[in-house]
Structure formats: C-alpha cells, structure tokens
Design a protein around this motif. Structure first.
Motif, short mmCIF file in Angstrom:
data_model
loop_
_atom_site.label_atom_id
_atom_site.label_comp_id
_atom_site.label_asym_id
_atom_site.label_seq_id
_atom_site.Cartn_x
_atom_site.Cartn_y
_atom_site.Cartn_z
N LEU A 49 0.82 -1.20 0.00
CA LEU A 49 0.00 0.00 0.00
C LEU A 49 0.86 1.26 0.00
N TYR A 50 0.33 2.32 -0.60
CA TYR A 50 1.03 3.60 -0.63
C TYR A 50 1.34 4.07 0.80
N LEU A 51 0.39 3.89 1.71
CA LEU A 51 0.59 4.34 3.09
C LEU A 51 1.70 3.59 3.81
N HIS A 52 2.15 2.48 3.26
CA HIS A 52 3.24 1.73 3.88
C HIS A 52 4.61 2.26 3.50
N LEU A 53 4.66 3.15 2.53
CA LEU A 53 5.96 3.74 2.17
C LEU A 53 6.45 4.63 3.30
N PRO A 54 7.76 4.70 3.50
CA PRO A 54 8.28 5.65 4.49
C PRO A 54 7.85 7.07 4.13
N GLN A 55 7.64 7.89 5.15
CA GLN A 55 7.15 9.25 4.93
C GLN A 55 8.06 10.04 3.98
N GLN A 56 9.37 9.90 4.11
CA GLN A 56 10.30 10.62 3.24
C GLN A 56 10.09 10.25 1.78
N GLN A 57 9.82 8.98 1.52
CA GLN A 57 9.59 8.51 0.16
C GLN A 57 8.26 9.08 -0.37
N GLN A 58 7.23 9.11 0.46
CA GLN A 58 5.96 9.70 0.07
C GLN A 58 6.14 11.18 -0.26
N GLU A 59 6.90 11.89 0.56
CA GLU A 59 7.12 13.31 0.33
C GLU A 59 7.86 13.56 -0.98
N GLU A 60 8.80 12.70 -1.34
CA GLU A 60 9.51 12.85 -2.60
C GLU A 60 8.57 12.64 -3.79
N VAL A 61 7.70 11.65 -3.70
CA VAL A 61 6.70 11.41 -4.75
C VAL A 61 5.80 12.63 -4.89
N GLU A 62 5.31 13.13 -3.77
CA GLU A 62 4.41 14.28 -3.78
C GLU A 62 5.10 15.51 -4.35
N GLN A 63 6.36 15.71 -4.01
CA GLN A 63 7.11 16.85 -4.53
C GLN A 63 7.26 16.75 -6.05
N LEU A 64 7.63 15.58 -6.54
CA LEU A 64 7.79 15.40 -7.99
C LEU A 64 6.47 15.66 -8.72
N LEU A 65 5.37 15.22 -8.17
CA LEU A 65 4.08 15.43 -8.81
C LEU A 65 3.61 16.88 -8.71
N GLY A 66 4.08 17.58 -7.69
CA GLY A 66 3.66 18.96 -7.48
C GLY A 66 4.40 19.98 -8.31
N VAL A 67 5.57 19.63 -8.83
CA VAL A 67 6.37 20.62 -9.56
C VAL A 67 6.34 20.44 -11.06
N SER A 68 5.53 19.55 -11.56
CA SER A 68 5.45 19.32 -13.00
C SER A 68 4.88 20.55 -13.69
N GLY A 113 -7.13 -1.43 -2.00
CA GLY A 113 -6.95 -1.27 -3.44
C GLY A 113 -5.96 -0.17 -3.80
N ALA A 114 -5.51 0.59 -2.82
CA ALA A 114 -4.57 1.70 -3.06
C ALA A 114 -3.14 1.17 -3.01
N THR A 115 -2.84 0.27 -3.95
CA THR A 115 -1.53 -0.38 -3.96
C THR A 115 -0.52 0.40 -4.78
N LEU A 116 0.74 0.11 -4.54
CA LEU A 116 1.80 0.72 -5.32
C LEU A 116 1.69 0.31 -6.79
N ARG A 117 1.22 -0.89 -7.05
CA ARG A 117 1.06 -1.35 -8.44
C ARG A 117 0.07 -0.47 -9.18
N VAL A 118 -1.06 -0.15 -8.57
CA VAL A 118 -2.06 0.72 -9.21
C VAL A 118 -1.45 2.09 -9.47
N LEU A 119 -0.76 2.63 -8.48
CA LEU A 119 -0.14 3.94 -8.62
C LEU A 119 0.95 3.93 -9.70
#
Length: 145
Positions: A49-68, A113-119
């Motif tokens: 699940l996405y929520l199982h990722l370490p917080q730092q990893q989630q923040e990096e994903v969010e940053q990349l998606l936010g600066v496009s 259903g919020a898996t890393l595979r779906v994302l």
C-alpha cells in the motif's frame, strides 16, 4: 476511483454541501499530516500500500508530482487517472499541498486497493518513470524517523 460515499466523488451542489461537513484531515487541511503507523509493507509487491511507504519517500513522490510544468503529468493528471472528478481536483488545488491531499485521500479511500502497483501503472501511463523509480526504491534507502 473514490468510493461513491467519498466527498471527492460528488459533483455540483452535492460536493459543496458535503465539503462543509468533511473533517479537516489531510485532504482538506492546508498542510499534509504524517501518515499513520503501519505494520509494514505487505510481502507481495503488488499488494504493498502507498501508506506503507516511508514518509520521506511519500514526500519525494508528492514533490515530484507537485512541480510538474505540464498539468497532465502532475498531480492533476494523476487525479484524473485515479478517477477523481474535476470539482474534487479544483478543491484540492486550493490547498497548500494538493499532491499530498490527493495521494492521502486516494490511499485512505481506496483502502486495500490503493496499492503501489495501481499507482505505478497510472504514473507509467502518464510517462512519469521518474516517480515510478522513487516508488520502487527499497525502503532500506529511507530512514523512518
């Protein structure tokens, strides 16, 4: 796609009425809160699940998606691929951390259903291999603080 009872799946006047009664947790607050502690990633990669990722990893994903620079390749494009309606995307855009709001809402509303595979599939379809690579980094590369 958010479940029918999710405020993000509502449209028009229903959405406005519903949003006024939604508690102010991450998708509706001005900042994103840390994820809840979990028992760790599910052993099967496709079920992690996405929520199982370490917080730092989630923040990096969010940053990349936010600066496009291209909306279709940023968090807005991802929102569409995850089934969010335009009104919900516009509401998230008003916050300070819309990419975080999107991913946290999707992760909570999508449950198992919020898996890393779906994302990863949605991001790959958008041409965001850079974000897919961050999702695929081993958890050992991040310290959980």
């Amino acid at each position: 796609m958010p479940p029918p009872h999710s405020p993000l799946s509502l449209q028009g006047p229903q959405a406005a009425a519903s949003l006024s009664t939604v508690p102010s947790w991450p998708p509706w607050s001005s900042v994103c809160l840390p994820t809840w502690p979990s028992s760790g990633p599910h052993p099967e990669l496709g079920r992690r699940l996405y929520l199982h990722l370490p917080q730092q990893q989630q923040e990096e994903v969010e940053q990349l998606l936010g600066v496009s620079g291209d909306l279709d390749k940023g968090w807005q494009g991802l929102a569409g691929r995850l089934g969010y309606q335009t009104e919900a995307v516009e509401t998230m855009a008003q916050g300070q951390a819309p990419a975080c709001a999107l991913l946290r809402d999707w992760a909570v509303q999508g449950g198992s259903g919020a898996t890393l595979r779906v994302l990863e599939d949605a991001l790959a379809a958008m041409g965001r291999e850079d974000v897919v690579r961050v999702l695929g980094l081993p958890p050992e590369g991040y310290s959980v603080v």
